[in-house]
Design an enzyme around this catalytic site. Structure first.
Site, PDB file in Angstrom:
ATOM      1  N   SER A 201      -6.687  41.702 -44.855  1.00  0.00           N
ATOM      2  CA  SER A 201      -6.819  40.781 -43.734  1.00  0.00           C
ATOM      3  C   SER A 201      -6.123  41.433 -42.529  1.00  0.00           C
ATOM      4  O   SER A 201      -5.783  42.608 -42.590  1.00  0.00           O
ATOM      5  CB  SER A 201      -6.308  39.405 -44.145  1.00  0.00           C
TER       6      SER A 201
ATOM      7  N   LYS B 293     -13.581  38.972 -32.689  1.00  0.00           N
ATOM      8  CA  LYS B 293     -13.175  38.472 -34.004  1.00  0.00           C
ATOM      9  C   LYS B 293     -13.986  37.217 -34.277  1.00  0.00           C
ATOM     10  O   LYS B 293     -13.804  36.187 -33.634  1.00  0.00           O
ATOM     11  CB  LYS B 293     -11.685  38.162 -34.021  1.00  0.00           C
TER      12      LYS B 293
ATOM     13  N   ARG C 228     -13.936  37.236 -50.235  1.00  0.00           N
ATOM     14  CA  ARG C 228     -12.739  38.068 -50.287  1.00  0.00           C
ATOM     15  C   ARG C 228     -11.814  37.676 -51.436  1.00  0.00           C
ATOM     16  O   ARG C 228     -11.201  38.519 -52.062  1.00  0.00           O
ATOM     17  CB  ARG C 228     -11.963  37.983 -48.967  1.00  0.00           C
TER      18      ARG C 228
ATOM     19  N   LYS D 195      -9.254  48.276 -33.409  1.00  0.00           N
ATOM     20  CA  LYS D 195      -9.126  49.198 -34.541  1.00  0.00           C
ATOM     21  C   LYS D 195      -9.001  50.628 -34.033  1.00  0.00           C
ATOM     22  O   LYS D 195      -9.717  51.009 -33.102  1.00  0.00           O
ATOM     23  CB  LYS D 195     -10.369  49.140 -35.442  1.00  0.00           C
TER      24      LYS D 195
ATOM     25  N   LYS E 140      -5.320  37.548 -30.693  1.00  0.00           N
ATOM     26  CA  LYS E 140      -5.927  36.219 -30.652  1.00  0.00           C
ATOM     27  C   LYS E 140      -5.972  35.655 -29.233  1.00  0.00           C
ATOM     28  O   LYS E 140      -5.106  35.938 -28.417  1.00  0.00           O
ATOM     29  CB  LYS E 140      -5.100  35.248 -31.531  1.00  0.00           C
TER      30      LYS E 140
ATOM     31  N   CYS F 200     -29.090  -6.341 -30.711  1.00  0.00           N
ATOM     32  CA  CYS F 200     -27.851  -6.065 -29.980  1.00  0.00           C
ATOM     33  C   CYS F 200     -28.165  -5.037 -28.886  1.00  0.00           C
ATOM     34  O   CYS F 200     -28.801  -4.008 -29.140  1.00  0.00           O
ATOM     35  CB  CYS F 200     -26.809  -5.510 -30.947  1.00  0.00           C
TER      36      CYS F 200
HETATM   37  S1  IVH Z   1     -12.026  44.166 -39.460  1.00  0.00           S
HETATM   38  C1  IVH Z   1      -8.998  45.720 -42.444  1.00  0.00           C
HETATM   39  N1  IVH Z   1     -13.492  43.041 -37.619  1.00  0.00           N
HETATM   40  O1  IVH Z   1     -10.905  38.373 -39.704  1.00  0.00           O
HETATM   41  C2  IVH Z   1      -9.417  44.406 -42.021  1.00  0.00           C
HETATM   42  N2  IVH Z   1     -12.465  41.648 -39.222  1.00  0.00           N
HETATM   43  O2  IVH Z   1      -8.179  37.447 -39.996  1.00  0.00           O
HETATM   44  C3  IVH Z   1     -10.847  44.439 -41.715  1.00  0.00           C
HETATM   45  N3  IVH Z   1     -12.956  39.283 -38.966  1.00  0.00           N
HETATM   46  O3  IVH Z   1     -10.408  39.588 -42.934  1.00  0.00           O
HETATM   47  C4  IVH Z   1     -11.173  43.442 -40.760  1.00  0.00           C
HETATM   48  N4  IVH Z   1     -14.262  39.500 -37.205  1.00  0.00           N
HETATM   49  O4  IVH Z   1     -12.778  38.683 -42.319  1.00  0.00           O
HETATM   50  C5  IVH Z   1     -12.712  42.854 -38.686  1.00  0.00           C
HETATM   51  N5  IVH Z   1     -14.852  42.196 -35.944  1.00  0.00           N
HETATM   52  C6  IVH Z   1     -14.078  42.003 -37.013  1.00  0.00           C
HETATM   53  C7  IVH Z   1     -13.834  40.724 -37.548  1.00  0.00           C
HETATM   54  C8  IVH Z   1     -13.017  40.579 -38.652  1.00  0.00           C
HETATM   55  C9  IVH Z   1     -13.729  38.636 -38.065  1.00  0.00           C
HETATM   56  C10 IVH Z   1     -12.226  38.619 -40.053  1.00  0.00           C
HETATM   57  C11 IVH Z   1     -12.171  39.434 -41.318  1.00  0.00           C
HETATM   58  C12 IVH Z   1     -10.705  39.581 -41.602  1.00  0.00           C
HETATM   59  C13 IVH Z   1     -10.141  38.418 -40.888  1.00  0.00           C
HETATM   60  C14 IVH Z   1      -8.673  38.588 -40.604  1.00  0.00           C
END
Ligand code: IVH
Length: 669
Positions: A86, A115, A136, A294, A318, A433
Site C-alpha cells: 500500500s 490516486k 489485495r 513514483k 493526498k 397529497c
Molecule cells: S501505485 C506500491 N498508483 O492506492 C504501491 N496505487 O492507498 C502501488 N491506488 O494500494 C500503488 N491509484 O490500490 C498506485 N495511480 C495509482 C493508484 C494507486 C490508487 C491505490 C492502490 C494502493 C492504494 C494505497
C-alpha cells in the site's frame, strides 16, 4: 457425443468475439464507441446463439462469459507472487519535501498519476490470456475474484499488442484499481432508490461491494471499470521505467491513467502538477483523492526498496478532505413522490470543496440515531463528487440541542403516516397529497422520462398550487396564456415551455412507462418490459406470472405493475395521456433488425418534432446505427436548421441528405 462444429460457424464465432472485444475497447478504454448499444447487443446475441448451438465453441475468453458465472459458496484465496503494497501518505507539501529528501531525489524523474478511489486488484495473464484475479487482502493473500473480474467489459480477456515490435508477455501480473465513474455511480444509486434498495455512500464502496459479490451475475450488473497502475511479475519484456511500464500496459489493451499522468522533473514540477490535478478534480470522470508520485527509474525503485507494507519509492500526496464544520439548525421532513418521509438537515451555509452547502440528506431515522445527530449540534459535512452532501459526524453539542422526532402526520397533507410491514421508511398514504402529486409530475417531466425541458420545481409548484394540474395528463391541456400568467414567467419562456411539452408528445414506450412512476419500475426495467411485450396494452393487461417472464422483473416489480394498472384512476390517466396525443413511432423496440437496418445516420442541426436523444432512440429502435460524425460509413444525414460543417462534409461525400420530414417518412415505411 462429440458433434463436429462446421468450420463456418467456428470462423463466425471467432470473428464475433474479436469484434465484440474491439467494441468493448472502443467503449470502455477509448471512450469513443463506433457502434450503438443496440448493434452491440445484436452481435452479442448472434454469438450467444452460435454458442448455444455449438457448446464446444464456448471459450473462457468469450465475451458471452461476461454475463456472470454461477454463484460461489465462498471465495477461495490466491497468494500473490509479490507482495501487494500500500502507500504511505503525505498530507501537505512539508511532508512531501521530507519524502523528496529521504529518497535523495536529485536527478530522479517522478512519474505522477491520479490516486483513484477504488478497490485494489491483481490480474494475471498467461500467454496473453486472462487466467485469474484477486483482491489485495493482507498484501500476501487475497480473495479469488476471477469470475467477477471477467464480467467487467473493459478488462480484456486476451491481450493483443498494438505496438510494432512488442510481443505479448508470457506472464503478466498487473495491479490496478476497480472503480466506477461518477455518472455511472449516480445512475446506480438512482436505480437502487427507485427499487427501494439501499444506496451506496460513495463510488469506492459501490465498487468494492460489487467486486465482493459471490454471485458474479450481480457484479455483471454493476458499471465497473479497471485502471491499471503497476506490475507484479513480468516475463518476456523488461521496461526500465515506470512510464514505460504504463505505456506497455496501454499498448496491450489495458486501461491506464496515461491521459491524466505526467513525468515531473523534481519537487517544483510535481507541486505544480498536484495543483493542476486538484483543480481538474471535479471534472475527471472518476473520484480521486490525491496524486501518486513514483520514482520513474525502476532500478532506482529497486535500490530504494520497501518498508513493511509500503515502498520507499512511492508516496500518495493526498488532497485536503472535502469536509467542513457547520451548525445543524433544523431537521425538516420532505415528502417524495412515493410518499416516503425523508429527514433533511438544514445547515448554516458552508463551503465544501468549492460548493456552498446548506442542507444534507439524513436518509432516515435509523441513520440519525446511528450518527447521534441532534438539532443544534455542530457537525462535519462532506461531499464526495457528484454525491449529495452528507453529515459525517457530530463534533460538539451546545446546551440547546434537541432530538429529532419523526412526525406522526404528513407535514404536507396531515394524513397519519404508515410504516409498511418489513419496511422502515414511514410513508404518507394519501396519493392526492400535494407533495406526492408534485413529485410525480417532476419525475414525469424529468430527463430520463418525458424530458420536458423547463418543467422544474418552481413551475410544478405553481401549476399544482393554482390547481391547473392534478396529474401528468393535465400538462397536455395547458395553454400558453396559463403558463404566461405564472410568476416570473416571461412570454418567451412560456412559449418555450409550451414547445417542450408539445415535443414530449412523441416519445418511446420505455420513456412513457418509466414516466408513470410505478414503484420499482426504473429505466432499465421499463426498457426490458417494452422489448418483451412490444405494446403498452399488453403490459397493462399482463398477469404477474407473465410479467415475471421478463428479464430482471421479480415479484416486487410484477406486483407493483399489476397494482398500478388495476387501479381505475391510473388507467384513466394513461387513457387521457394517449388521448392527448402521446405516441411512440411503431414498431416498438424491435429486438433485432428493423426497417432502418443497415443505415448509419448522423443528425445535425435542430429538430422540431423531437429532441436529439429521442431521434437517436427512435432510429436505433428501428435498427439503424447513429454515428456522432460524418464518415464514409455514414449512409444518411438528417439535417435541420443550423446544420453546419457536418452537412458540408455530407455534401462533399455525396451522402443522402434528409430533412426532418424525410427522416420521419423513413420511420413510417
Ligand atoms: S501505485 C506500491 N498508483 O492506492 C504501491 N496505487 O492507498 C502501488 N491506488 O494500494 C500503488 N491509484 O490500490 C498506485 N495511480 C495509482 C493508484 C494507486 C490508487 C491505490 C492502490 C494502493 C492504494 C494505497
Amino acid at each position: 457425443m462429440v458433434t463436429r462444429v462446421p468450420a463456418e460457424a467456428a470462423r463466425r464465432a471467432e470473428d464475433l468475439r474479436r469484434r465484440l472485444e474491439h467494441h468493448n475497447r472502443r467503449y470502455y478504454l477509448l471512450d469513443d464507441p463506433e457502434i450503438s448499444d443496440a448493434e452491440y447487443d445484436r452481435l452479442m446475441r448472434e454469438l450467444l446463439d452460435l454458442e448455444a448451438h455449438h457448446p464446444s465453441l464456448v471459450t473462457p475468453e468469450s465475451p458471452t462469459q461476461r454475463v456472470g458465472a454461477r454463484p460461489l459458496e465462498k471465495f477461495s484465496t490466491i497468494r500473490h507472487a509479490r507482495q501487494m503494497l500500500s502507500l504511505q501518505n503525505a498530507t501537505d507539501s512539508s511532508e512531501m519535501n521530507e519524502w523528496f529528501e529521504r529518497i535523495g531525489w536529485t536527478g530522479l524523474d517522478l512519474w505522477c498519476e491520479p490516486k483513484i478511489d477504488g478497490a485494489a486488484v491483481e490480474l494475471i495473464y498467461e500467454e496473453g490470456r486472462f487466467v485469474s484475479a484477486s483482491t489485495r487482502g493482507d498484501g500476501w493473500t487475497g480473495e479469488d475474484i476471477t469470475p467477477n473480474i471477467r464480467t467487467i467489459r473493459g478488462v480484456p480477456m486476451s491481450l493483443v499488442s498494438s505496438r510494432q515490435g512488442l510481443a505479448v508477455p508470457r506472464l503478466l501480473e498487473v495491479r490496478g484499481e476497480v472503480y466506477m465513474n461518477k455518472s455511472d455511480f449516480a445512475a446506480l444509486n438512482r436505480q437502487a432508490e427507485e427499487r427501494g434498495e439501499k444506496t451506496f455512500a460513495n463510488p469506492r464502496n459501490a465498487a468494492a461491494g460489487s467486486l465482493r459479490q459471490l454471485d458474479p451475475r450481480m457484479t455483471a450488473a454493476r458499471p465497473l471499470r479497471l485502471l491499471s497502475h503497476g506490475l507484479g511479475q513480468l516475463v518476456g519484456v523488461s521496461p526500465a521505467r515506470q512510464e514505460e511500464a504504463i505505456r506497455l500496459l496501454d499498448a496491450l489493451g489495458l486501461m491506464t491513467a496515461l491521459k491524466w499522468a505526467k513525468l515531473c522533473r523534481g519537487p517544483e514540477e510535481t507541486g505544480r502538477f498536484y495543483a493542476d490535478l486538484e483543480a481538474a478534480r471535479e471534472s475527471l470522470p472518476f473520484e480521486i483523492d490525491g496524486l501518486v508520485v513514483k520514482v520513474d527509474d525502476l532500478a532506482a525503485q529497486e535500490r530504494l526498496g520497501v518498508r513493511a507494507r509500503s515502498p520507499r519509492w512511492a508516496i500518495a500526496w493526498k488532497f485536503p478532505p472535502r469536509e467542513a464544520e457547520t451548525r445543524l439548525t433544523d431537521i425538516r421532513v420532505q415528502v417524495g413522490r412515493t410518499g416516503a418521509l425523508t429527514p433533511v438537515a438544514m445547515l448554516e451555509p458552508v463551503w465544501v470543496g468549492g460548493v456552498q452547502v446548506s442542507s444534507a440528506t439524513l436518509h432516515n431515522q435509523e441513520m440519525i440515531r446511528e450518527k447521534g445527530v441532534r438539532i443544534g449540534d455542530r457537525v462535519i459535512v462532506t461531499r464526495a463528487g457528484d454525491v449529495i452532501p452528507e453529515i459525517v459526524r457530530v463534533v460538539s453539542r451546545g446546551g440547546e440541542s434537541r432530538e429529532f422526532v419523526m412526525p406522526e402526520r404528513c407535514p404536507v397533507c396531515g394524513s397519519v403516516v404508515l410504516v409498511a410491514e418489513g419496511e422502515v421508511i414511514p410513508r404518507c398514504p394519501n396519493i392526492s397529497c400535494l407533495a406526492q402529486v408534485k413529485g410525480r409530475l417532476l419525475h414525469f417531466a424529468s430527463r430520463g422520462a418525458m424530458d420536458i425541458d423547463g418543467m422544474g420545481e418552481k413551475i410544478v409548484d405553481q401549476l399544482v398550487d393554482k390547481q391547473l394540474v392534478k396529474d401528468p395528463s393535465d400538462l397536455y391541456h395547458l395553454t400558453q396564456e396559463q403558463l404566461a400568467r405564472l410568476d416570473r414567467m416571461a412570454e418567451k419562456s412560456a412559449a418555450n415551455l409550451m414547445a417542450s411539452i408539445d415535443r414530449s408528445r412523441v416519445t418511446t414506450l420505455p420513456r412513457l412507462l418509466h414516466a408513470l412512476g410505478i414503484r420499482h419500475v426504473g429505466e432499465a426495467s421499463a426498457a426490458a418490459l417494452s422489448r418483451h411485450f412490444g405494446s403498452l396494452e399488453s403490459i397493462m393487461d399482463a398477469s404477474e406470472a407473465d410479467l415475471m417472464k421478463v428479464e430482471d422483473v421479480g415479484p416486487a416489480v410484477a406486483q407493483s405493475l399489476r397494482a398500478f394498472f388495476t387501479d381505475k384512476a391510473n388507467r384513466r390517466v394513461v387513457k387521457r395521456l394517449l388521448d392527448a396525443g402521446i405516441s411512440w413511432p411503431k414498431p416498438e423496440m424491435k429486438p433485432a433488425g428493423g426497417p432502418l437496418e443497415g443505415m448509419v445516420i448522423v443528425f445535425t442541426g435542430e429538430l422540431e418534432s423531437m429532441s436529439r436523444p429521442q431521434a437517436k432512440e427512435l432510429a436505433e429502435s428501428m435498427g439503424a446505427l447513429v454515428a456522432p460524425s460524418v464518415t464514409k460509413k455514414v449512409t444518411h444525414v438528417v439535417a435541420g436548421p443550423g446544420a453546419g460543417s457536418k452537412l458540408d462534409k455530407a455534401r462533399a461525400l455525396k451522402l443522402t441528405i434528409l430533412d426532418e420530414d424525410g427522416f420521419l417518412e423513413l420511420t413510417r415505411r
